[in-house]
Scaffold this motif. Structure first.
Motif, mmCIF file in Angstrom:
data_model
loop_
_atom_site.group_PDB
_atom_site.id
_atom_site.type_symbol
_atom_site.label_atom_id
_atom_site.label_comp_id
_atom_site.label_asym_id
_atom_site.label_seq_id
_atom_site.Cartn_x
_atom_site.Cartn_y
_atom_site.Cartn_z
ATOM 1 N N GLY A 1 -26.864 20.598 31.121
ATOM 2 C CA GLY A 1 -26.148 20.863 32.356
ATOM 3 C C GLY A 1 -25.122 19.778 32.654
ATOM 4 N N ILE A 2 -24.042 20.146 33.291
ATOM 5 C CA ILE A 2 -22.991 19.195 33.653
ATOM 6 C C ILE A 2 -23.131 18.871 35.139
ATOM 7 C CG2 ILE A 2 -20.518 18.759 33.743
ATOM 8 C CD1 ILE A 2 -21.687 18.994 30.933
ATOM 9 N N THR A 3 -23.483 17.640 35.439
ATOM 10 C CA THR A 3 -23.701 17.229 36.822
ATOM 11 C C THR A 3 -22.386 16.844 37.491
ATOM 12 O OG1 THR A 3 -24.043 14.913 36.209
ATOM 13 C CG2 THR A 3 -25.975 16.359 36.188
ATOM 14 N N VAL B 1 -17.032 11.084 36.605
ATOM 15 C CA VAL B 1 -16.735 10.062 35.599
ATOM 16 C C VAL B 1 -15.649 10.563 34.635
ATOM 17 C CG1 VAL B 1 -17.675 8.748 33.661
ATOM 18 C CG2 VAL B 1 -19.011 9.017 35.756
ATOM 19 N N VAL B 2 -15.726 11.834 34.259
ATOM 20 C CA VAL B 2 -14.713 12.405 33.371
ATOM 21 C C VAL B 2 -13.329 12.338 34.012
ATOM 22 C CG1 VAL B 2 -13.864 14.550 32.345
ATOM 23 C CG2 VAL B 2 -16.268 13.904 32.076
ATOM 24 N N GLU B 3 -13.256 12.694 35.286
ATOM 25 C CA GLU B 3 -11.969 12.653 35.979
ATOM 26 C C GLU B 3 -11.394 11.241 35.989
ATOM 27 O OE1 GLU B 3 -10.193 15.089 37.020
ATOM 28 O OE2 GLU B 3 -11.642 16.703 36.670
ATOM 29 N N ASP B 4 -12.261 10.255 36.183
ATOM 30 C CA ASP B 4 -11.796 8.860 36.163
ATOM 31 C C ASP B 4 -11.306 8.463 34.767
ATOM 32 O OD1 ASP B 4 -12.395 8.578 38.824
ATOM 33 O OD2 ASP B 4 -14.372 7.679 38.482
ATOM 34 N N LYS B 5 -12.046 8.883 33.747
ATOM 35 C CA LYS B 5 -11.690 8.508 32.376
ATOM 36 C C LYS B 5 -10.380 9.152 31.931
ATOM 37 C CE LYS B 5 -15.435 6.091 31.518
ATOM 38 N NZ LYS B 5 -15.393 4.627 31.247
ATOM 39 N N THR B 6 -10.125 10.369 32.405
ATOM 40 C CA THR B 6 -8.923 11.063 31.956
ATOM 41 C C THR B 6 -7.644 10.399 32.457
ATOM 42 O OG1 THR B 6 -9.160 12.606 33.822
ATOM 43 C CG2 THR B 6 -10.032 13.313 31.685
ATOM 44 N N VAL C 1 -22.530 7.190 27.627
ATOM 45 C CA VAL C 1 -22.102 6.249 26.588
ATOM 46 C C VAL C 1 -21.239 6.974 25.563
ATOM 47 C CG1 VAL C 1 -22.873 4.737 24.728
ATOM 48 C CG2 VAL C 1 -24.113 4.777 26.902
ATOM 49 N N ALA C 2 -21.662 8.185 25.191
ATOM 50 C CA ALA C 2 -20.878 8.978 24.237
ATOM 51 C C ALA C 2 -19.494 9.278 24.799
ATOM 52 C CB ALA C 2 -21.612 10.275 23.904
ATOM 53 N N LEU C 3 -19.425 9.556 26.091
ATOM 54 C CA LEU C 3 -18.125 9.811 26.736
ATOM 55 C C LEU C 3 -17.238 8.571 26.650
ATOM 56 C CD1 LEU C 3 -16.195 11.508 28.491
ATOM 57 C CD2 LEU C 3 -17.435 10.642 30.502
ATOM 58 N N ASP C 4 -17.791 7.407 26.973
ATOM 59 C CA ASP C 4 -17.019 6.160 26.894
ATOM 60 C C ASP C 4 -16.472 5.943 25.485
ATOM 61 O OD1 ASP C 4 -17.346 5.495 29.542
ATOM 62 O OD2 ASP C 4 -19.101 4.216 29.202
ATOM 63 N N GLN C 5 -17.319 6.145 24.479
ATOM 64 C CA GLN C 5 -16.904 5.919 23.101
ATOM 65 C C GLN C 5 -15.833 6.912 22.676
ATOM 66 O OE1 GLN C 5 -20.606 6.178 20.968
ATOM 67 N NE2 GLN C 5 -21.243 4.097 21.496
#
Length: 217
Positions: free
Chosen positions: A11-13, A19-24, A78-82
């Motif tokens: 599931g996507i919380t 966090v994804v929006e910040d990383k993009t 962590v996988a997202l960061d990498q």
């Protein structure tokens, strides 16, 4: 820039979306022409659930070739960061390469029907023999022994693209691979460019040309 997030087996919380929006924002700064980033999170369990991990795949599309990166870790954050780090590094390398090409023009040159400036060498005969004789097995899905660890050969099919060697190198950099398969637009030969050291690359070509490129209908 539009963002799409898909979870496979997980599931996507709301926290992960934030966090994804910040990383993009990092991606948008390096690729201002990007129109969309697709984020795919795949959860896998191994050995009856005793081992689990998450793979995050990022695909950026826009005006130009797509850019892709992925990473795997027990923690999807962590996988997202990498994955973001790898994607941004690919974008930086591509930008530096464009600047370097403008300031110090170089690349493959043709003279007398030969290719200069790029190392050309055949694939290892030992590797071809190992595949042909079964020393490098292909996993079939029927292996159930816990200690069975063959070399996994994954297959992927896609439509051919007629590119110059230089364009193929750029595509390889953007997708983050160590090689890129294409049809050489100058010779019509199926070819592979591959990474060596630094900005050095090699190319391997078949001697038989591919079918002529079809005109767009």
């Amino acid at each position: 820039m539009e963002t799409s997030i898909v979870g496979v087996g997980v599931g996507i919380t709301d926290r992960f979306r934030t966090v994804v929006e910040d990383k993009t924002l990092r991606i948008e700064n390096l690729a201002p022409r990007a129109l969309r980033v697709d984020v795919k999170v795949t959860h896998r369990a191994y050995h009856n659930g005793r081992m689990e991990d998450d793979t995050v795949e990022l695909t950026v599309t826009g005006k130009g070739p797509l850019v892709r990166a992925e990473a795997t870790d027990a923690d999807k954050f962590v996988a997202l960061d990498q994955a973001v780090d790898r994607l941004c590094e690919q974008l930086r390398r591509a930008k530096e390469k464009r600047v370097d090409a403008r300031q110090h023009p170089r690349g493959a040159k043709f003279a007398g029907g030969t290719l200069q400036g790029i190392d050309v060498e055949p694939v290892s005969a030992d590797v071809l023999h190992a595949v042909a004789t079964g020393e490098i097995p292909v996993i079939t899905g029927a292996e159930e022994e816990q200690d069975y660890t063959p070399v996994v050969i994954r297959t992927k099919n896609f439509e051919p693209e007629w590119l110059t060697v230089e364009e193929a190198v750029d595509r390889m950099e953007l997708v983050g691979h160590d090689f890129f398969l294409f049809i050489d637009a100058r010779s019509d030969h199926p070819s592979v460019v591959y990474r060596r050291k630094g900005w050095d690359y090699g190319v391997i070509s078949l001697t038989t040309p591919a079918a002529p490129q079809r005109a767009a209908s």
